[in-house]
Each structure stands twice: as C-alpha cells, then as structure tokens.
Design an enzyme around this catalytic site. Sequence first.
Site, short mmCIF file in Angstrom:
data_model
loop_
_atom_site.label_atom_id
_atom_site.label_comp_id
_atom_site.label_asym_id
_atom_site.label_seq_id
_atom_site.Cartn_x
_atom_site.Cartn_y
_atom_site.Cartn_z
N LYS A 1 21.06 8.45 61.27
CA LYS A 1 20.18 7.47 60.62
C LYS A 1 19.36 8.17 59.54
CE LYS A 1 16.68 3.95 61.61
NZ LYS A 1 17.33 2.89 60.85
N HIS B 1 17.00 6.81 67.71
CA HIS B 1 18.23 6.39 67.03
C HIS B 1 19.23 7.54 66.97
CE1 HIS B 1 15.71 3.04 65.67
NE2 HIS B 1 16.83 2.40 65.41
N1 LIG Z 1 18.91 -4.67 60.35
C1 LIG Z 1 19.54 -4.21 61.44
O1 LIG Z 1 19.62 -4.86 62.48
C2 LIG Z 1 20.19 -2.85 61.36
C3 LIG Z 1 20.92 -2.36 62.45
C4 LIG Z 1 21.55 -1.12 62.32
C5 LIG Z 1 21.46 -0.41 61.13
N2 LIG Z 1 20.71 -0.93 60.10
C6 LIG Z 1 20.62 -0.27 58.80
O2 LIG Z 1 21.82 -0.53 58.08
C7 LIG Z 1 22.05 0.52 57.13
C8 LIG Z 1 23.47 1.05 57.28
O3 LIG Z 1 23.57 1.70 58.54
P1 LIG Z 1 24.95 2.36 59.00
O4 LIG Z 1 24.66 3.02 60.31
O5 LIG Z 1 26.06 1.37 58.90
O6 LIG Z 1 25.11 3.49 57.87
P2 LIG Z 1 26.47 4.16 57.36
O7 LIG Z 1 26.05 5.44 56.68
O8 LIG Z 1 27.47 4.22 58.46
O9 LIG Z 1 27.03 3.13 56.27
C9 LIG Z 1 26.48 2.93 55.01
C10 LIG Z 1 27.62 2.60 54.07
O10 LIG Z 1 27.07 2.20 52.81
C11 LIG Z 1 27.94 2.68 51.84
N3 LIG Z 1 27.30 2.67 50.53
C12 LIG Z 1 26.48 3.56 49.96
N4 LIG Z 1 26.19 3.20 48.70
C13 LIG Z 1 26.84 2.04 48.47
C14 LIG Z 1 26.97 1.19 47.34
N5 LIG Z 1 26.35 1.46 46.19
N6 LIG Z 1 27.75 0.08 47.46
C15 LIG Z 1 28.37 -0.21 48.61
N7 LIG Z 1 28.31 0.57 49.71
C16 LIG Z 1 27.54 1.68 49.63
C17 LIG Z 1 28.34 4.08 52.32
O11 LIG Z 1 29.52 4.55 51.66
C18 LIG Z 1 28.55 3.80 53.80
O12 LIG Z 1 29.90 3.44 54.06
C19 LIG Z 1 20.94 1.54 57.39
O13 LIG Z 1 19.89 1.32 56.48
C20 LIG Z 1 20.50 1.23 58.81
O14 LIG Z 1 19.16 1.62 59.07
C21 LIG Z 1 20.10 -2.13 60.20
#
Ligand SMILES: NC(=O)c1ccc[n+]([C@@H]2O[C@H](COP(=O)([O-])OP(=O)(O)OC[C@H]3O[C@@H](n4cnc5c(N)ncnc54)[C@H](O)[C@@H]3O)[C@@H](O)[C@H]2O)c1
Length: 230
Positions: free
Chosen positions: A140, A136
């Site tokens: 991450k 990844h």
């Molecule tokens: N299920 C899937 O298919 C899949 C795919 C990709 C990523 N993910 C997961 O999704 C999650 C996010 O990944 P990302 O790459 O977008 O991360 P990222 O760091 O780009 O985004 C996370 C966002 O969450 C926000 N955040 C933090 N606390 C918060 C709160 N209390 N309320 C609202 N927003 C809040 C942060 O400010 C940030 O903007 C990770 O856990 C990642 O592993 C899942």
Amino acid sequence: MADVQDPIRVAVAGAAGRMGETVCRAVEGAPDMELVARADPALGVELADALAAGPQVLVDFTIPATAPVHARQAVAAGVHVVVGTTGFDPSALEDLRGARANVFVAPNFAIGAVLMMRFAVEAARHMARAEIIELHHDAKLDRPSGTAARTAALMRDAAGGAGHEVPVHSVRLPGLVAHQEVILGDIGQTLTIRHDSIDRESFMPGVLLAVRRVATLASSPVVGLEHLLF
Ligand SMILES: NC(=O)c1ccc[n+]([C@@H]2O[C@H](COP(=O)([O-])OP(=O)(O)OC[C@H]3O[C@@H](n4cnc5c(N)ncnc54)[C@H](O)[C@@H]3O)[C@@H](O)[C@H]2O)c1
C-alpha cells in the site's frame, strides 16, 4: 439514446492492479453492466483510449497522483466517475460541482468498514479519547489509509473539534489486506471497534452500487459510501 434495459457501459482504470482486476471481474459478472475498456500502463492502454470506447462510468483504482487527473478527464468527456483510489484529498475535485458528469469518491467501499466508521463516530461523542490502528498489506502506497484519515476527521468533528485529535498508527505487513481498529478510552474502560477486509471481494458490492447510482446523484462530487447506504 440508451434504452433503460441496456447494461451500464463501464471502463476501469488501474485494470491490471489488485483492485482493478477484481473490479473488472465483478463488472463482468454483473448482469446489468458491460465492461467496455481496461486502462492501465501495464496493459498499454491510456485513459483516452478507454474513454474512446464510450463508457458511461469510469471506475478508478490507480495511484493518488493520477486519480484526480482521470476524474477531470472523464468528466470533461461526459463520463461519470467512481473513484476508489486513496491518498489524495477529494476536496481537490470540489470545483467539478455542476459539471456535466458526476463524481463519486469513497475511501472504503466495504459496507462493514462504513458501519465501523459510523459506530466509531457515535462512540466518540461519549468517550474521552480515541486512537486508530490501521493495518494493510505492505504494497500500500499511502499512510495513513484514506479510511483512517476520514474516520479520525469524522470522530474529531463529532467530539467537538480540533481539541479532540485522534492519532492514527499505521502497520504495513505481508499477509494483511485492509484492517482497522478504533480504540476508545475513558475512566476504567476501553471500547474497541474493529473491521477486517480479508478479501478484496469485500469492496465489490459497494463499487457496483456506486456504478449503478453515480449517474443519478442529486449533487456531485459525493464523498463516502454512507451517502448511498443511509
Ligand atoms: N476505496 C476502497 O475501498 C479501496 C480498497 C482497496 C484499495 N483502495 C485503493 O485503491 C488504489 C489501488 O490499490 P491496488 O492495491 O489495486 O494498487 P495496485 O498497485 O495493485 O494497482 C494500481 C494500478 O494502477 C495502475 N496505474 C498507475 N497509473 C495509471 C494510469 N495513469 N492509468 C491507469 N492505470 C494506472 C498501475 O499500473 C496498477 O496496475 C490505492 O489507492 C488503494 O489505496 C481503495
């Protein structure tokens, strides 16, 4: 009472993040959905403010400590939840069974990744040993990935329990998005099953499918996109 023709009202938590931004664009582009709120500390919008906009479904792509708290807050408000955040144990939401709103959790919304997991489970029944390499992007937060942890658990169960552990190796590098290779070995042969998400768009059909289906789940919580596909 909403008319059946009315668009599904959707709020996104983590809306300023990599996944959240992509989900907001996908919801805005879906003719049967309306984006009613974006919650993210980076936008100065709390989840409570987003729930006040009256969504029917909350999509959460935030951080592991926050996602289960958000799910509880949304369900308490009668709002269905689609969780994509990884790095927490979804069984922590088991007590929401029978609650007034549904919870759907998927460690991976890419249909190719779900197929990769399914094929790996089938192969685990027939080959002696297996290991997983998940790769990844370097921002991450969790390791192993939720997809790798779930693949390993499903393969272990398919192969007959705890004697068949499936080690997971994690690679974090700039330039990567989300990739996983399952390598199975047996006498004189190996089998490699690999999936690559090269763009976050790969997750969007699965996320939109979950948004459309979460209100009508026969039971809740449900974990895994395979339950909506097969
Ligand atoms: N299920 C899937 O298919 C899949 C795919 C990709 C990523 N993910 C997961 O999704 C999650 C996010 O990944 P990302 O790459 O977008 O991360 P990222 O760091 O780009 O985004 C996370 C966002 O969450 C926000 N955040 C933090 N606390 C918060 C709160 N209390 N309320 C609202 N927003 C809040 C942060 O400010 C940030 O903007 C990770 O856990 C990642 O592993 C899942």
